[in-house]
Design a protein around this motif. Structure first.
Motif, short mmCIF file in Angstrom:
data_model
loop_
_atom_site.label_atom_id
_atom_site.label_comp_id
_atom_site.label_asym_id
_atom_site.label_seq_id
_atom_site.Cartn_x
_atom_site.Cartn_y
_atom_site.Cartn_z
N GLU A 60 -19.28 14.08 -17.10
CA GLU A 60 -19.72 14.83 -18.27
C GLU A 60 -20.00 16.30 -17.95
O GLU A 60 -20.34 17.07 -18.83
CB GLU A 60 -20.99 14.19 -18.84
N SER A 61 -19.85 16.68 -16.66
CA SER A 61 -20.17 18.06 -16.28
C SER A 61 -19.13 19.05 -16.79
O SER A 61 -17.95 18.71 -16.96
CB SER A 61 -20.25 18.17 -14.75
N THR A 62 -19.59 20.29 -16.98
CA THR A 62 -18.65 21.36 -17.33
C THR A 62 -17.89 21.79 -16.07
O THR A 62 -18.34 21.55 -14.94
CB THR A 62 -19.39 22.57 -17.91
N ILE A 63 -16.77 22.43 -16.29
CA ILE A 63 -15.99 22.93 -15.16
C ILE A 63 -16.81 23.94 -14.36
O ILE A 63 -16.73 24.00 -13.12
CB ILE A 63 -14.68 23.58 -15.67
N GLN A 64 -17.61 24.74 -15.05
CA GLN A 64 -18.45 25.73 -14.36
C GLN A 64 -19.44 25.04 -13.42
O GLN A 64 -19.64 25.47 -12.27
CB GLN A 64 -19.19 26.58 -15.39
N HIS A 65 -20.08 23.95 -13.86
CA HIS A 65 -21.04 23.23 -13.03
C HIS A 65 -20.34 22.57 -11.84
O HIS A 65 -20.87 22.57 -10.71
CB HIS A 65 -21.77 22.18 -13.86
N ILE A 66 -19.14 22.02 -12.09
CA ILE A 66 -18.39 21.40 -11.00
C ILE A 66 -18.03 22.43 -9.93
O ILE A 66 -18.08 22.16 -8.73
CB ILE A 66 -17.12 20.71 -11.56
N LYS A 67 -17.72 23.65 -10.36
CA LYS A 67 -17.39 24.70 -9.39
C LYS A 67 -18.61 25.05 -8.56
O LYS A 67 -18.51 25.31 -7.35
CB LYS A 67 -16.85 25.93 -10.11
N LEU A 68 -19.80 25.04 -9.17
CA LEU A 68 -21.03 25.30 -8.43
C LEU A 68 -21.27 24.22 -7.37
O LEU A 68 -21.64 24.51 -6.23
CB LEU A 68 -22.22 25.37 -9.39
N LEU A 69 -21.04 22.96 -7.76
CA LEU A 69 -21.21 21.85 -6.82
C LEU A 69 -20.22 21.98 -5.65
O LEU A 69 -20.58 21.75 -4.48
CB LEU A 69 -21.01 20.51 -7.53
N LEU A 70 -18.98 22.34 -5.98
CA LEU A 70 -17.96 22.50 -4.94
C LEU A 70 -18.34 23.64 -3.99
O LEU A 70 -18.19 23.52 -2.77
CB LEU A 70 -16.59 22.77 -5.58
N TRP A 71 -18.83 24.74 -4.54
CA TRP A 71 -19.18 25.90 -3.71
C TRP A 71 -20.29 25.55 -2.73
O TRP A 71 -20.27 25.96 -1.57
CB TRP A 71 -19.61 27.06 -4.62
N LYS A 72 -21.25 24.77 -3.22
CA LYS A 72 -22.34 24.35 -2.34
C LYS A 72 -21.82 23.46 -1.21
O LYS A 72 -22.20 23.61 -0.05
CB LYS A 72 -23.41 23.62 -3.15
N GLU A 73 -20.89 22.53 -1.56
CA GLU A 73 -20.32 21.63 -0.57
C GLU A 73 -19.42 22.38 0.40
O GLU A 73 -19.39 22.09 1.62
CB GLU A 73 -19.55 20.51 -1.27
N ALA A 74 -18.67 23.36 -0.11
CA ALA A 74 -17.70 24.08 0.72
C ALA A 74 -18.36 24.90 1.83
O ALA A 74 -17.73 25.24 2.83
CB ALA A 74 -16.84 24.99 -0.16
N GLN A 75 -19.65 25.22 1.64
CA GLN A 75 -20.36 26.00 2.66
C GLN A 75 -20.46 25.25 3.98
O GLN A 75 -20.63 25.87 5.04
CB GLN A 75 -21.77 26.35 2.16
#
Length: 977
Positions: free
Chosen positions: A42-57
């Protein structure tokens, strides 16, 4: 959303009913790093990108990514094409990628423009990258021109005051007086006070919300406006502006010097490749014809025979017996490829000497002049269509599209070559102005008063052409008949017609509609017609918008007078823009019009950027409703789930956060003036018919707490219902113009996609079947209880209200008796005739029109011209058997008066149905279908003769009403619930 799941299982997963709110997604980073992680569906694409950015670190090479805002996701969508997810407010469950794989890519410059392009592509149902990829100069020129016009319009809107902009968007909702007084702008704060009319305040809020989506605006403060605040508290916000940008489009090169070509006949060299199916193994020939509208300009040309397994080359130039200088501007070249039947084993029967009825014949059409007016030259590849209409003369399909088949992989290719006629492009010449003599013949009047379906013989055409200036003076509305009398294969006649058009009186919009029929393709005639339509009010234009959109199919070039007219009016009226959008969007799935309609939709969106978010929310809401409908169908077919469990599953689905947000606070597609506040989940249900339509009930705080009901259908073509209800609405208008109000209920109906759409629920109404069944213990006897309907009205009304209800019933029954007879509406059983508690009778479900009555075992089930049963008469007579005066002197008189009013407008009805011929409606495919209207309205007869015919039909309906009762009894027994 694992790849192994089927589409049906995915529907269950998407609804959240499997309890899985997380989805495993593969992320591909531009650094070459691959990350797999779970994200909320149910997340927005913007929120998913935030989650990915945190994981990518936590992964290598993170520092090479740079800023997060410099990247966006790309996926493969359900249409199996790459889609860039510029609009990051969308939810993953709404994006629904083909596979759970998101690729992170670097943004290019011009992000605001890319976001706008992405929104438009999602909104119209066709990515703009598909239009970008088209190697068609006409498409490029049209888009460039429309973009420039739209940007100039948006720039003008930026300079408007709040009140000017408000009036331009909501002119039908607000008075033109001092709208600025509703808005107090001071120190960056907009205040709206409640001491003004609530509907005005709500309109202002609607307006400002739209503006905020497109412009930098101050924060919004609502003062003493709790109702409005409750509705819009989640919607009113400040959003980054999308400013109009000035495009640097180079001017088009000047056209070549116009010249009249030397007298040479037109010729074309055909070759055929990629033959599919049985046609590959039989002798083939090509037939070609030159047409202007449906008029054949000269004898058809036929190629020699060719037999091959892969390629056919005829090595013959097809010559047409017409000089190039005599070609009309809108001439089209029509081809058909057919088997030579005398060379094929006669194992199958044939329709005629050319066409085997079991054999698909490829056909294709193309214009002789291109969109710039230049005669085509050189090699052209045409991809043929395989569906061939029956009963076409010369085996050619001139009324078919001039677009080639976009599904090129499986389409037969026809390669043709136009010769070079000169070293310079041959441009269609300008007409010279001239005048002929003037005479008057009394017999001209009789010809001009005929209906549009009447054929003209050659002598009559010659007479009309000879007396063309008398036609202009005395019968200006006869212009269509004059056009049918022009010899389009003679440039002298065309030149004189053009001169005559310059001085022809302006026609009324209703008369001008006929000039947009396929029979009148000349561009100057169509420009004249569109100029006449400019006198239409917004309400009148909405009345005929359905036909005007269909008429776009007849336009061979994208940039034409009609396209520009519709865009201009749509961009100046939000309501017209709303319905233009949906009429176009609903047919985007049709390959013959998808490019043309997409171009107009794109142009509209660019000129009305604030409207994009409003429409986008409607598109998303319909997508959610379709998912619920598919869920119900899946549960019914595959799992045999009990009805109670399916209804609970439906409610669970509607209560999800994503569904609630998408389905709440949106403008109704059926009526953009109605705001659907929130779904009343407990009152929603699905209907127990084959396609499981959804019955959705909405709260509506703007209507004083009343609820609004809509039916969502997925699997039924609603376009024929739309047409019928439009004509009923027109009949109601014509009757009211003649001071006769017959209380018609033309409820809302809107097709929104491929076999999907919405229907308005008429409040406080029930079917005749339900009324009869509740009054009887036996289903078989229910249809014969003549007191049931009157007793039901008595239960709903008392005293003077009952008299008023009976009057309403009498008037509406008269209106629908006449309307259903004239339109030949069939399948009239007790479940598709309804009555409101206020007494109004009305009909629903129009799957059979124009006399296409249902039959069983070859026997017609309906033997009455219209429904007039004894229980209807019992209500009209107020339950008094001896009250024949009320029935004879009032009801019958209403019917006869209504019928004569429709007869006076018979030409208009024929025109409106003729303009819908290429829409693909199941019971409107040829002129023969429209002949029913001519017969039912008794056109060509005097009023006395027509009235005599109608009275005979009226008596027949009374005499045979018992057969209706028998049919109703059978229907009630077969459908007890």
């Amino acid at each position: 959303m694992p790849p192994a799941k089927t589409d049906q299982l995915d529907l269950w997963a998407e609804s959240g009913l499997d309890g899985d709110d997380q989805v495993m997604v593969d992320f591909l980073l531009p650094t070459g790093i691959y990350i797999q992680m779970e994200v909320p569906r149910e997340s927005t694409i913007q929120h998913i990108k935030l989650l990915l950015w945190k994981e990518a670190q936590t992964y290598p090479l993170f520092s090479l990514l740079g800023e997060m805002e410099g990247h966006m996701f790309e996926c493969v969508n359900q249409a199996a094409v790459h889609e860039e997810l510029e609009d990051e407010t969308r939810r993953l469950c709404d994006v629904r990628p083909f596979l759970p794989v998101l690729k992170l890519i670097t943004r290019n410059c011009g992000r605001a423009e890319r976001i706008l392009d992405s929104k438009i592509g999602v909104l119209i149902g066709k990515g703009l990258h598909e239009l970008d990829a088209l190697q068609d100069q006409q498409v490029k020129d049209f888009r460039s021109k429309m973009k420039r016009i739209s940007e100039e319009k948006m720039q003008r809107m930026q300079l408007m005051s709040w009140g000017e902009w408000l009036r331009s968007c909501y002119s039908t909702q607000l008075e033109t007086e001092s709208v600025e007084n509703l808005i107090d702008k001071h120190e960056g704060v907009i205040k709206i006070t409640m001491h003004y009319d609530q509907s005005q305040v709500c309109s202002v809020i609607l307006y400002i919300r739209d503006c905020l989506l497109a412009n930098e605006s101050p924060h919004l403060t609502l003062v003493h406006c709790d109702v409005v605040k409750a509705i819009f508290e989640k919607e009113i916000c400040t959003i980054g502006s999308v400013l109009a940008r000035k495009a640097s489009n180079p001017p088009l090169p000047l056209p070549p010097k116009k010249r009249t070509p030397t007298v040479r006949t037109l010729s074309v060299f055909p070759a055929l490749q990629l033959i599919k199916g049985a046609l590959s193994f039989v002798p083939l020939a090509v037939r070609a014809g030159l047409f202007h509208g449906t008029e054949l300009l000269c004898k058809t040309a036929v190629s020699s025979e060719s037999s091959s397994r892969s390629e056919h080359v005829w090595n013959k130039t097809l010559e047409f017996d017409i000089a190039v200088c005599d070609l009309p501007r809108m001439a089209r070249l029509c081809f058909a490829i057919y088997a030579v039947m005398d060379k094929v084993k006669k194992q199958r029967s044939t329709k005629n000497t050319h066409l085997n009825k079991y054999q698909t014949i490829p056909w294709v059409n193309t214009m002789v002049f291109d969109y710039r007016g230049q005669l085509k030259t050189g090699d052209i590849i045409l991809h043929c269509w395989s569906s061939f209409p029956d009963e076409l003369e010369e085996m050619l399909n001139p009324i078919g599209t001039i677009q080639t088949n976009p599904y090129t992989e499986n389409a037969t290719e026809l390669h043709i070559s136009f010769p070079e006629y000169s070293t310079q492009p041959v441009v269609f010449p300008a007409f010279d102005k001239g005048r002929g003599g003037k005479k008057f013949y009394i017999e001209l009047k009789e010809i001009m008063e005929r209906d549009p379906l009447s054929q003209l013989c050659e002598n009559e055409k010659d007479l009309i052409w000879t007396l063309r200036y008398d036609c202009r003076e005395n019968f200006p509305q006869s212009l269509p008949k004059l056009l049918l009398s022009v010899k389009w294969s003679k440039h002298e006649d065309m030149a004189q017609l053009q001169a005559l058009l310059q001085i022809w009186p302006k026609l009324s919009p209703r008369d001008a509609l006929e000039l947009l029929d396929f029979n009148y393709p000349d561009q100057y005639v169509r420009e004249f017609a569109v100029n006449c339509l400019r006198d239409m009010s917004d309400d009148e234009l909405l009345q005929y918008l359905l036909q005007l959109v269909q008429v776009l199919r007849y336009e061979p070039y994208y940039d034409c007078a009609l396209s520009r007219f519709l865009l201009e009016r749509a961009q100046s009226s939000r309501k017209i823009g709303h319905f233009l959008f949906w009429h176009l969007r609903s047919e985007m799935y049709m390959p013959a019009v998808s490019v043309h309609f997409a171009l107009i939709l794109e142009a509209y969106c660019r000129g009305c950027i604030p409207h994009i978010e409003v429409l986008k929310k409607q598109v998303e809401a319909l997508s959610k409703l379709k998912a619920v409908n598919e869920l119900i169908k899946l549960g019914t077919i595959k799992t045999k789930t009990k009805q109670a469990h399916l209804k609970e599953a439906m409610m669970t689905c509607l209560r999800q956060t994503g569904f609630i947000e998408t389905l709440s606070n949106l403008h109704s597609p059926l009526n953009p003036n109605i705001l659907l506040a929130g779904v009343h989940v407990e009152r929603c249900k699905y209907m127990d018919s084959k396609m499981k339509p959804l019955w959705i009930v909405y709260h509506n705080k703007l209507l004083g707490g009343d609820t609004v009901g809509i039916i969502f259908k997925n699997g039924d073509d609603l376009r024929q219902d739309m047409l019928t209800l439009q004509i009923l609405r027109l009949m109601d208008l014509l009757w009211k113009e003649a001071n006769l109000d017959l209380r018609i209920v033309p409820y809302g109906c809107l097709a929104t996609g491929d076999h999907s759409g919405l229907i308005e629920v008429v409040s406080s109404a029930d079917t005749i079947a339900n009324i009869q069944k509740t009054s009887s213990n036996m289903a078989a006897a229910a249809a014969f209880n003549k007191d049931a309907l009157l007793n039901w009205l008595k239960d709903k009304n008392s005293g003077d209200a009952l008299d008023k209800a009976i009057e309403e019933f009498t008037l509406s029954c008269a209106g629908y008796c006449v309307a259903t007879y004239v339109l030949g509406i069939g399948d009239r059983h007790s479940d598709n005739i309804m009555v409101r508690s206020t007494g109004q009778l009305f009909h629903i479900d129009f799957g059979h029109i124009l006399g296409n009555f249902k039959s069983k075992f070859g026997i017609k089930r309906e033997r009455v011209p219209f429904i007039l049963t004894h229980d209807f008469i019992h209500v009209i007579q107020q339950g008094k058997t001896g009250n024949t005066e009320k029935f004879g002197n009032f009801f019958r008189q209403y019917c006869e008066e209504a019928y004569l009013i429709l007869r006076k407008n018979g030409n208009l009805f024929i025109t409106l149905f003729a303009l819908m011929l290429t829409a693909g409606l199941p019971e409107l495919t040829s002129v023969k279908d429209i002949q029913y209207l001519k017969d039912s309205l008794a056109l060509g007869k005097t009023d006395e003769e027509a009235l005599k015919q109608f009275r005979q039909k009226f008596d027949e309906a009374l005499r045979e009403s018992w057969t209706t009762k028998v049919n109703w009894m059978a229907h009630i027994v077969a459908h007890p619930s």
